[in-house]
Design a protein around this motif. Structure first.
Motif, short mmCIF file in Angstrom:
data_model
loop_
_atom_site.label_atom_id
_atom_site.label_comp_id
_atom_site.label_asym_id
_atom_site.label_seq_id
_atom_site.Cartn_x
_atom_site.Cartn_y
_atom_site.Cartn_z
N ARG A 203 -1.00 5.52 7.37
CA ARG A 203 -0.91 6.95 7.07
C ARG A 203 -1.68 7.80 8.06
O ARG A 203 -1.53 9.01 8.08
CB ARG A 203 -1.40 7.20 5.65
CG ARG A 203 -0.39 6.82 4.56
CD ARG A 203 -1.05 6.96 3.20
NE ARG A 203 -0.17 6.91 2.07
CZ ARG A 203 0.17 5.79 1.43
NH1 ARG A 203 -0.26 4.63 1.87
NH2 ARG A 203 0.95 5.84 0.35
N THR B 260 3.28 1.42 6.71
CA THR B 260 2.59 0.18 6.33
C THR B 260 2.12 -0.58 7.56
O THR B 260 1.64 -1.69 7.46
CB THR B 260 3.51 -0.74 5.50
OG1 THR B 260 4.74 -0.90 6.21
CG2 THR B 260 3.77 -0.17 4.14
N THR C 155 0.79 -1.24 0.00
CA THR C 155 0.00 0.00 0.00
C THR C 155 0.82 1.29 0.00
O THR C 155 0.27 2.37 0.20
CB THR C 155 -1.00 0.09 1.19
OG1 THR C 155 -0.28 0.30 2.40
CG2 THR C 155 -1.86 -1.15 1.30
N LEU C 156 2.12 1.18 -0.24
CA LEU C 156 2.91 2.41 -0.29
C LEU C 156 2.71 3.12 -1.63
O LEU C 156 2.71 4.34 -1.69
CB LEU C 156 4.39 2.10 -0.10
CG LEU C 156 4.81 1.75 1.33
CD1 LEU C 156 6.25 1.31 1.36
CD2 LEU C 156 4.61 2.94 2.26
N LEU C 157 2.56 2.33 -2.67
CA LEU C 157 2.32 2.90 -3.99
C LEU C 157 0.92 2.52 -4.46
O LEU C 157 0.42 1.46 -4.13
CB LEU C 157 3.33 2.37 -5.01
CG LEU C 157 4.81 2.67 -4.80
CD1 LEU C 157 5.63 2.07 -5.93
CD2 LEU C 157 5.05 4.18 -4.71
N PHE C 158 0.32 3.42 -5.22
CA PHE C 158 -1.00 3.15 -5.78
C PHE C 158 -0.84 2.78 -7.25
O PHE C 158 -0.15 3.50 -7.99
CB PHE C 158 -1.88 4.39 -5.65
CG PHE C 158 -2.20 4.72 -4.22
CD1 PHE C 158 -3.42 4.33 -3.66
CD2 PHE C 158 -1.30 5.41 -3.43
CE1 PHE C 158 -3.71 4.63 -2.34
CE2 PHE C 158 -1.59 5.71 -2.11
CZ PHE C 158 -2.80 5.32 -1.56
N GLN D 33 -1.31 9.28 -1.65
CA GLN D 33 -0.08 9.61 -2.35
C GLN D 33 0.88 8.43 -2.30
O GLN D 33 0.90 7.70 -1.31
CB GLN D 33 0.53 10.80 -1.62
CG GLN D 33 1.53 11.57 -2.39
CD GLN D 33 2.00 12.74 -1.55
OE1 GLN D 33 2.08 12.66 -0.33
NE2 GLN D 33 2.33 13.83 -2.20
N ASP D 34 1.66 8.27 -3.36
CA ASP D 34 2.75 7.29 -3.31
C ASP D 34 3.76 7.76 -2.29
O ASP D 34 4.06 8.95 -2.20
CB ASP D 34 3.43 7.20 -4.68
CG ASP D 34 2.57 6.45 -5.70
OD1 ASP D 34 1.55 5.87 -5.28
OD2 ASP D 34 2.93 6.45 -6.88
N ILE D 35 4.26 6.82 -1.54
CA ILE D 35 5.30 7.19 -0.57
C ILE D 35 6.64 6.68 -1.08
O ILE D 35 6.76 5.54 -1.47
CB ILE D 35 5.00 6.59 0.82
CG1 ILE D 35 3.81 7.33 1.44
CG2 ILE D 35 6.22 6.71 1.72
CD1 ILE D 35 3.43 6.82 2.80
#
Ligand code: ATP
Ligand code: MG
Lengths: 291, 419
Positions: B238, B233, A48-51, B417-419
């Motif tokens: 978040r 994660t 879930t860090l990137l969409f 947002q991408d982290i």
């Protein structure tokens, strides 16, 4: 069951993964691809860090991004690169993450002790992490991934920085842990997963090339891998004709393992292909230097 | 709760933040001590107010005069004995002595001389009040402000309108006799400037520095330490950013309280305001320069102090919000400081570029950046750009709303947002 359907991801204009479909059920999956192939990108989407730009990732039928903390609660993740707080001890660091993972305080205490034991850091658990070696930090990373007893354990190059002895230890540990879990680990080091992975996933040209058991993948090269001994003087000419997999000195000759569609010489000995052969052959056009 | 405590610990264990806090408090203490050489003189007024109260009316003035004359007689007894001279006033007395008072009079006598001198200064000031206020023209003040900034057309008109409104308040102030109250003589001690102009401005800048540090530090802590992939994660994920926002607000308020509490406690220990807390802040005595401090509302000194403190807290929260939004957008702490500094500078410079004929020139005055430059005239007549009755409140409300909306958007964006 974790299902990746039709997922694409790009960074700005750079497309990294396209239309990826993968299904994971309990077992160990080895994500095997050379540097820059998109292993970490895929993993960051699974964590879930990137969409994804397109497609979705479902866990038991629900989009993981909709599941939110319900999904993250069953997730354990060791990033490829991760930092730590220099002035924390391993125990403090794990304690902090246990709080973020919503572990009850007393339970966390017990669990942390177990894990520190398991990764062999019990005797240094209260030392500041800045005094740790790279391998020790990596083991703290493995311990934190397992804090919440995850159903999905995702490890991005978990053996990087571990010495051979630790690698063996880690492999055994993983075999034991993986019983009722989905374990996904990425690596470009073939020997890391050869013995423990139920399935191997290879990514090439932004797509999934293979997702199969080691045996089945090796079968694709069945009857194409040979070994023979040649003179050093011939080596260059030979390499120009055939794709060399490995070379070894044997007396004043060179033993070469290579690929050929047909058996053209009686001195060639047909051998059964291993996963490393497949890896080297599949990615032969890419510049790889194995570590 | 556990998570927030752990976030708070990150701040408390940061040597930079704690170090700066201590440094600032030391600096403020030094500043107060450096300005404290006249603190003994202030006691003269405290004693006078003890005796006569601070409200000036005919009865009080008569008593004051009698007491003063009585004291003068005692002084004359001494001077007669020592120098065979007689004085009608302290001004006359001091004219005789450029140097050498100490050679003639002993300590006790010198005390009386000082006390009488100060008494006379207050008395003279009382006497001039009516004359000063009858010639004090608010609209003249407006014109001089307009000239000072060379405003024309609409901009000039706006200033005139504000001052017109203020004229009414000024009339009311005079009718209330708010100006006729004893207070520390501003022209001599400049205590309003020391406290509200210098000290509060220092305090505010210190608070902002700490708030910026704390907020940027805590918001980007994971990114600076490269633990974001692990922390975001986890189950909390978040949403951790919310904990960070709350903790940064809490910490900002704690820091603000510590600085204010310690600094003001020291200030009021050094400068004894007892008996004067309830004196209207618009007292004529509270005139540090040529023009008195005139508040929009009838306020005592202590009320003004608390409103000022309240505004400091509000501004703390505004800056907390601003830096939260910046630090969230820019994942690098040092770069975030840099951007904050640039935005700060822009807000101070840009308004000056507005045409001096249009009302856009006033937009720049309705920002927290402008507010913090003039804490000594909050809630008061404050020159061309700050003499709006609800200047502070309007600024607060507008910015609070803006920052609130932007913070929500910022958090929402972070979650997608991408982290
Ligand atoms: N944040 C990013 N922004 C832009 N490009 C990126 C970003 N992260 C990765 N890439 C690019 O995407 C491609 C895939 O990177 P990724 O890290 O997923 O590969 P990998 O298989 O994990 O490689 P490695 O074995 O080196 O870890 C690479 O070409 C990389 O340069
Ligand atoms: Mg990678």
């Amino acid at each position: 069951m974790l299902i990746v359907t039709n997922v694409s991801k790009s960074y700005g204009k750079l497309s990294v993964l396209e239309n990826i479909d993968i299904e994971f059920s309990n077992g160990v999956y080895g994500l095997l691809a050379p540097n820059g192939a998109g292993k970490t990108t895929l993993i960051k989407m699974l964590t879930t860090l990137l969409f994804p730009n397109e497609g979705e990732i479902l866990y038991n039928g629900t989009n993981i991004f909709h599941m939110g903390d319900g999904y993250r609660d069953i997730l354990g993740y060791l990033p490829q690169e991760f930092g730590y707080y220099k002035n924390y001890s391993a125990r403090q660091f794990l304690n902090y993450l246990a709080a973020l993972k919503g572990l009850e305080r007393n339970l966390a205490k017990v669990r942390i002790n177990e894990l520190l034991e398991l990764v062999g850091l019990a005797n240094v658990a209260d030392k500041k992490m800045k005094k740790y070696s790279g391998g020790m930090v990596q083991r703290v990373g493995i311990a934190q991934a397992m804090l919440n007893d995850p159903k999905i354990l995702i490890l991005d190059e978990p053996t990087a920085g571990l010495d051979p002895k630790e690698r063996v230890r880690f492999r055994n540990l993983l075999a034991e842990l993986s019983r009722d879990k989905i374990v996904i680990l990425s690596t470009h080091i073939v020997s890391d997963i050869e013995s423990i992975a139920n399935e191997i996933i290879m990514i090439k040209d932004k797509k999934v090339l293979y997702k199969d058991s080691i045996n089945s993948i090796c079968k694709t090269l069945e009857g194409m891998v040979y070994e023979t001994s040649i003179d050093y003087a011939q080596a260059n000419r030979f390499r120009n004709h055939y794709f060399s997999l490995s070379e070894k000195q044997e007396g004043d000759k060179m033993k070469i393992r290579f690929i050929s569609e047909n058996k053209l010489d009686d001195s060639w000995e047909s051998v059964s292909p291993n996963i490393e052969d497949v890896f080297l052959y599949v990615y032969k056009d890419e510049v790889i230097k194995e570590g | 709760m556990d998570i927030r405590i752990k976030e708070f610990k990150k701040i408390v264990t940061s040597p930079i933040i704690i170090g700066l806090l201590v440094l600032f408090i030391v600096y403020n203490s030094i500043f107060i001590f450096q300005n404290s050489y006249f603190r003994e003189e202030l006691r003269v007024l405290t004693r006078l107010v003890d005796r006569f109260g601070y409200e000036i009316d005919d009865e009080m003035l008569e008593k004051y005069r009698l007491y003063y004359e009585e004291q003068l007689v005692s002084l004359n007894k001494i001077t007669k004995e020592k120098t065979s001279k007689n004085y009608n006033s302290m001004a006359e007395f001091f004219a005789d002595y450029k140097y050498g008072l100490e050679d003639i009079y002993d300590r006790e006598e010198l005390g009386l001389i000082m006390e009488l001198g100060i008494m006379e200064a207050y008395y003279n000031t009382i006497e001039e009040i009516d004359e000063v206020y009858s010639s004090l023209d608010i609209m003249e003040r407006a014109e001089s402000e307009i000239n000072k900034f060379q405003l024309i057309d609409k901009a000039a008109e706006t200033v005139r309108n504000q001052y017109k409104a203020f004229s009414e308040r000024f009339q009311q102030l005079v009718n209330n006799k708010e100006h006729k109250n004893l207070f520390f003589l501003g022209k001599v001690y400049r205590l309003h400037s020391i406290l509200f102009k210098s000290l509060f401005k220092i305090i505010i800048f210190e608070i902002i520095i700490l708030v910026v540090l704390i907020t940027a530090y805590i918001v980007n802590y994971e990114f600076d330490n490269k633990t974001e992939a692990i922390t975001y994660t986890t189950k909390r994920g978040r949403d951790l950013i919310l904990d960070k926002l709350y903790v940064s607000i809490f910490s900002s308020l704690v820091v603000t309280t510590i600085i204010l509490l310690v600094t003001l406690a020291l200030y009021f220990i050094i400068f004894d305001y007892s008996g004067l807390w309830k004196v209207p802040i618009s007292s004529y005595f509270n005139t540090d320069h040529n023009f008195p401090y005139l508040s929009w509302w009838k306020m005592s000194f202590v009320q003004f102090l608390f409103f000022t403190i309240g505004l400091v807290y509000s501004i703390t929260l505004l800056f907390n919000g601003i830096i939260f939004i910046i630090a969230r957008a820019i994942k690098n702490t040092y770069f975030a400081f840099f951007v904050f500094a640039i935005i700060f500078g822009l807000f101070l410079i840009l308004p000056r570029l507005a045409p001096n004929s249009s009302n856009t020139i006033f937009i720049g005055a309705f920002t927290p950046y402008f507010l913090i430059l003039n804490p000594h005239v909050w809630f008061m007549e404050g020159g061309a750009f700050a003499t709006f009755k609800y200047h502070e409140i309007v600024t607060l409300v507008i910015w609070a709303l803006m920052i609130w909306v932007l913070s929500i958007l910022s958090i929402k964006r972070f979650k997608r947002q991408d982290i």
